[in-house]
Design a protein around this motif. Sequence first.
Motif, PDB file in Angstrom:
ATOM      1  N   THR A 106       0.785  -1.053   0.143  1.00 30.65           N
ATOM      2  CA  THR A 106      -0.104  -0.063   0.149  1.00 30.65           C
ATOM      3  C   THR A 106       1.022   1.138  -0.204  1.00 30.65           C
ATOM      4  O   THR A 106       0.570   2.277  -0.844  1.00 30.65           O
ATOM      5  CB  THR A 106      -0.801  -0.067   1.215  1.00 30.65           C
ATOM      6  N   GLU A 107       1.881   1.306   0.935  1.00 27.67           N
ATOM      7  CA  GLU A 107       2.587   2.511   0.877  1.00 27.67           C
ATOM      8  C   GLU A 107       3.696   2.545  -0.151  1.00 27.67           C
ATOM      9  O   GLU A 107       3.914   3.716  -0.841  1.00 27.67           O
ATOM     10  CB  GLU A 107       3.463   2.525   2.329  1.00 27.67           C
ATOM     11  N   MET A 108       3.895   1.682  -0.857  1.00 33.31           N
ATOM     12  CA  MET A 108       4.915   1.826  -1.933  1.00 33.31           C
ATOM     13  C   MET A 108       4.023   2.243  -3.010  1.00 33.31           C
ATOM     14  O   MET A 108       4.444   3.114  -4.065  1.00 33.31           O
ATOM     15  CB  MET A 108       5.391   0.196  -2.645  1.00 33.31           C
ATOM     16  N   ILE A 109       2.674   1.923  -3.182  1.00 35.91           N
ATOM     17  CA  ILE A 109       1.879   2.271  -4.428  1.00 35.91           C
ATOM     18  C   ILE A 109       1.657   3.640  -4.060  1.00 35.91           C
ATOM     19  O   ILE A 109       1.734   4.574  -5.031  1.00 35.91           O
ATOM     20  CB  ILE A 109       0.596   1.263  -4.575  1.00 35.91           C
ATOM     21  N   MET A 113       6.613  -7.460  -7.408  1.00 37.00           N
ATOM     22  CA  MET A 113       7.514  -6.621  -8.183  1.00 37.00           C
ATOM     23  C   MET A 113       6.487  -6.205  -9.421  1.00 37.00           C
ATOM     24  O   MET A 113       6.389  -5.068  -9.767  1.00 37.00           O
ATOM     25  CB  MET A 113       8.682  -6.920  -8.807  1.00 37.00           C
ATOM     26  N   THR A 114       5.850  -7.350 -10.369  1.00 33.50           N
ATOM     27  CA  THR A 114       4.929  -6.770 -11.257  1.00 33.50           C
ATOM     28  C   THR A 114       3.641  -6.145 -10.740  1.00 33.50           C
ATOM     29  O   THR A 114       3.164  -5.122 -11.420  1.00 33.50           O
ATOM     30  CB  THR A 114       4.412  -8.434 -11.661  1.00 33.50           C
ATOM     31  N   VAL A 115       3.119  -6.468  -9.511  1.00 29.63           N
ATOM     32  CA  VAL A 115       2.036  -5.386  -9.112  1.00 29.63           C
ATOM     33  C   VAL A 115       2.652  -4.025  -8.801  1.00 29.63           C
ATOM     34  O   VAL A 115       1.984  -3.191  -9.340  1.00 29.63           O
ATOM     35  CB  VAL A 115       1.523  -5.916  -7.672  1.00 29.63           C
ATOM     36  N   LEU A 116       3.735  -3.952  -8.334  1.00 26.97           N
ATOM     37  CA  LEU A 116       4.374  -2.609  -8.180  1.00 26.97           C
ATOM     38  C   LEU A 116       4.561  -1.835  -9.267  1.00 26.97           C
ATOM     39  O   LEU A 116       4.328  -0.873  -9.630  1.00 26.97           O
ATOM     40  CB  LEU A 116       5.621  -2.599  -7.320  1.00 26.97           C
ATOM     41  N   TRP A 117       5.129  -2.803 -10.307  1.00 30.45           N
ATOM     42  CA  TRP A 117       5.413  -2.232 -11.779  1.00 30.45           C
ATOM     43  C   TRP A 117       4.082  -1.642 -12.508  1.00 30.45           C
ATOM     44  O   TRP A 117       3.861  -0.552 -12.967  1.00 30.45           O
ATOM     45  CB  TRP A 117       6.111  -3.237 -12.645  1.00 30.45           C
ATOM     46  N   MET A 118       2.823  -2.427 -12.311  1.00 25.49           N
ATOM     47  CA  MET A 118       1.550  -2.171 -12.863  1.00 25.49           C
ATOM     48  C   MET A 118       1.143  -0.877 -12.196  1.00 25.49           C
ATOM     49  O   MET A 118       0.563   0.126 -13.002  1.00 25.49           O
ATOM     50  CB  MET A 118       0.650  -3.290 -12.622  1.00 25.49           C
ATOM     51  N   ALA A 119       1.054  -0.810 -10.875  1.00 24.02           N
ATOM     52  CA  ALA A 119       0.766   0.441 -10.434  1.00 24.02           C
ATOM     53  C   ALA A 119       1.582   1.592 -10.643  1.00 24.02           C
ATOM     54  O   ALA A 119       1.015   2.550 -10.999  1.00 24.02           O
ATOM     55  CB  ALA A 119       0.722   0.030  -8.789  1.00 24.02           C
ATOM     56  N   GLY A 120       2.884   1.421 -10.854  1.00 27.93           N
ATOM     57  CA  GLY A 120       3.665   2.549 -11.111  1.00 27.93           C
ATOM     58  C   GLY A 120       3.438   3.193 -12.854  1.00 27.93           C
ATOM     59  O   GLY A 120       3.370   4.284 -12.860  1.00 27.93           O
ATOM     60  N   MET A 121       3.383   2.060 -13.663  1.00 23.75           N
ATOM     61  CA  MET A 121       3.017   2.597 -14.783  1.00 23.75           C
ATOM     62  C   MET A 121       1.490   3.034 -15.200  1.00 23.75           C
ATOM     63  O   MET A 121       1.451   4.115 -15.569  1.00 23.75           O
ATOM     64  CB  MET A 121       2.932   1.220 -15.844  1.00 23.75           C
ATOM     65  N   ALA A 122       0.633   2.651 -14.411  1.00 23.31           N
ATOM     66  CA  ALA A 122      -0.785   2.984 -14.452  1.00 23.31           C
ATOM     67  C   ALA A 122      -1.001   4.479 -13.556  1.00 23.31           C
ATOM     68  O   ALA A 122      -1.750   5.392 -14.097  1.00 23.31           O
ATOM     69  CB  ALA A 122      -2.047   2.110 -13.837  1.00 23.31           C
ATOM     70  N   SER A 123      -0.291   4.885 -12.592  1.00 27.93           N
ATOM     71  CA  SER A 123      -0.544   5.982 -11.815  1.00 27.93           C
ATOM     72  C   SER A 123      -0.109   7.253 -12.493  1.00 27.93           C
ATOM     73  O   SER A 123      -0.718   8.261 -12.066  1.00 27.93           O
ATOM     74  CB  SER A 123       0.255   5.783 -10.451  1.00 27.93           C
ATOM     75  N   HIS A 147      -9.618   4.148 -15.176  1.00 27.76           N
ATOM     76  CA  HIS A 147      -9.743   4.521 -13.711  1.00 27.76           C
ATOM     77  C   HIS A 147      -9.589   3.381 -12.727  1.00 27.76           C
ATOM     78  O   HIS A 147      -9.450   3.562 -11.754  1.00 27.76           O
ATOM     79  CB  HIS A 147     -11.142   5.445 -13.565  1.00 27.76           C
ATOM     80  N   GLY A 148      -9.922   2.265 -13.181  1.00 29.29           N
ATOM     81  CA  GLY A 148     -10.229   1.091 -12.213  1.00 29.29           C
ATOM     82  C   GLY A 148      -8.828   0.490 -11.915  1.00 29.29           C
ATOM     83  O   GLY A 148      -8.971  -0.636 -11.141  1.00 29.29           O
ATOM     84  N   TRP A 149      -7.778   0.979 -12.219  1.00 30.60           N
ATOM     85  CA  TRP A 149      -6.600   0.185 -12.040  1.00 30.60           C
ATOM     86  C   TRP A 149      -6.011  -0.297 -10.888  1.00 30.60           C
ATOM     87  O   TRP A 149      -5.634  -1.362 -10.470  1.00 30.60           O
ATOM     88  CB  TRP A 149      -5.407   0.862 -12.841  1.00 30.60           C
ATOM     89  N   ARG A 150      -6.446   0.687  -9.787  1.00 31.94           N
ATOM     90  CA  ARG A 150      -5.988   0.543  -8.278  1.00 31.94           C
ATOM     91  C   ARG A 150      -7.021  -0.727  -7.836  1.00 31.94           C
ATOM     92  O   ARG A 150      -6.483  -1.332  -7.048  1.00 31.94           O
ATOM     93  CB  ARG A 150      -6.172   1.638  -7.474  1.00 31.94           C
ATOM     94  N   ARG A 151      -8.030  -0.537  -8.106  1.00 33.33           N
ATOM     95  CA  ARG A 151      -9.112  -1.753  -7.758  1.00 33.33           C
ATOM     96  C   ARG A 151      -8.774  -3.103  -8.156  1.00 33.33           C
ATOM     97  O   ARG A 151      -8.425  -4.196  -7.570  1.00 33.33           O
ATOM     98  CB  ARG A 151     -10.376  -1.483  -8.116  1.00 33.33           C
ATOM     99  N   VAL A 152      -8.072  -3.077  -9.407  1.00 35.63           N
ATOM    100  CA  VAL A 152      -7.687  -4.355 -10.125  1.00 35.63           C
ATOM    101  C   VAL A 152      -6.464  -4.740  -9.399  1.00 35.63           C
ATOM    102  O   VAL A 152      -6.418  -5.868  -9.032  1.00 35.63           O
ATOM    103  CB  VAL A 152      -7.554  -4.410 -11.526  1.00 35.63           C
ATOM    104  N   VAL A 153      -5.490  -4.079  -9.045  1.00 40.74           N
ATOM    105  CA  VAL A 153      -4.324  -4.415  -8.137  1.00 40.74           C
ATOM    106  C   VAL A 153      -4.530  -4.819  -6.878  1.00 40.74           C
ATOM    107  O   VAL A 153      -4.022  -5.866  -6.531  1.00 40.74           O
ATOM    108  CB  VAL A 153      -3.340  -3.012  -8.476  1.00 40.74           C
ATOM    109  N   ASP A 154      -5.389  -4.148  -6.364  1.00 41.00           N
ATOM    110  CA  ASP A 154      -5.639  -4.566  -4.949  1.00 41.00           C
ATOM    111  C   ASP A 154      -6.376  -5.986  -4.966  1.00 41.00           C
ATOM    112  O   ASP A 154      -5.922  -6.691  -4.116  1.00 41.00           O
ATOM    113  CB  ASP A 154      -6.750  -3.344  -4.137  1.00 41.00           C
ATOM    114  N   ARG A 155      -7.515  -6.170  -6.113  1.00 36.76           N
ATOM    115  CA  ARG A 155      -7.802  -7.664  -6.172  1.00 36.76           C
ATOM    116  C   ARG A 155      -6.823  -8.469  -6.404  1.00 36.76           C
ATOM    117  O   ARG A 155      -6.849  -9.788  -5.873  1.00 36.76           O
ATOM    118  CB  ARG A 155      -8.861  -7.539  -7.084  1.00 36.76           C
TER     119      ARG A 155
END
Length: 191
Positions: free
Chosen positions: A94-97, A154-164, A171-179
């Motif tokens: 959570t904090e890294m994202i 690392m993939t989850v954090l990469w996806m979040a970094g790219m999408a953010s 708009h739903g990228w964070r919800r998908v990462v959290d799921r």
Amino acid sequence: MTATPGLRRDAQANLEKLRVAALAVFSRRGLSAPLEDIAREAGVSIGTLYNRVGSREELIDAVVDNLAGEKLKALRDRTLEAETPRAQLETFITEMIDLQLSDPAMNDAMLRRYPDAVLLINACERSMALGAELVETAHVAGVLSDEFTPEDLMTVLWMAGMASHDPAAPHGWRRVVDRSVSAAWTDHPNS
């Protein structure tokens, strides 16, 4: 960019101005901010920047402790304060994202956009090593599926970094990462 013996006083002052300007501009705009903007904010020419610093990567490494080191240390401390393996890994993710969302320079760092900025990459590698350790601890505690690996983290954090920082990201990228992370837990949230 510490004091360099033999440099004139005005050259030392220019180095300090460049350091302060780099911190400000990188924090606002990310590590890919034009070096001309840093020189302008420092009140020096672009030639002075290149003459005193050398390259973007050297400039990044000159400010890495202020740019990333303190933030990553605080993230580590908050993560390790959590009481359970699950809470530690959840805090880390959570904090890294959140850090990637709020700080363009940290996002660039975690996405390894400047691999020749050695000190920056080393700081990021220490954080990723902590993440891998947290995944292993959660496996041992039986709260995380063995199928969720440090590479998945690392993939989850990469996806979040790219999408953010992509205006075209759904708009739903964070919800998908959290799921994605939620599906990997084997226990109840309070365990």
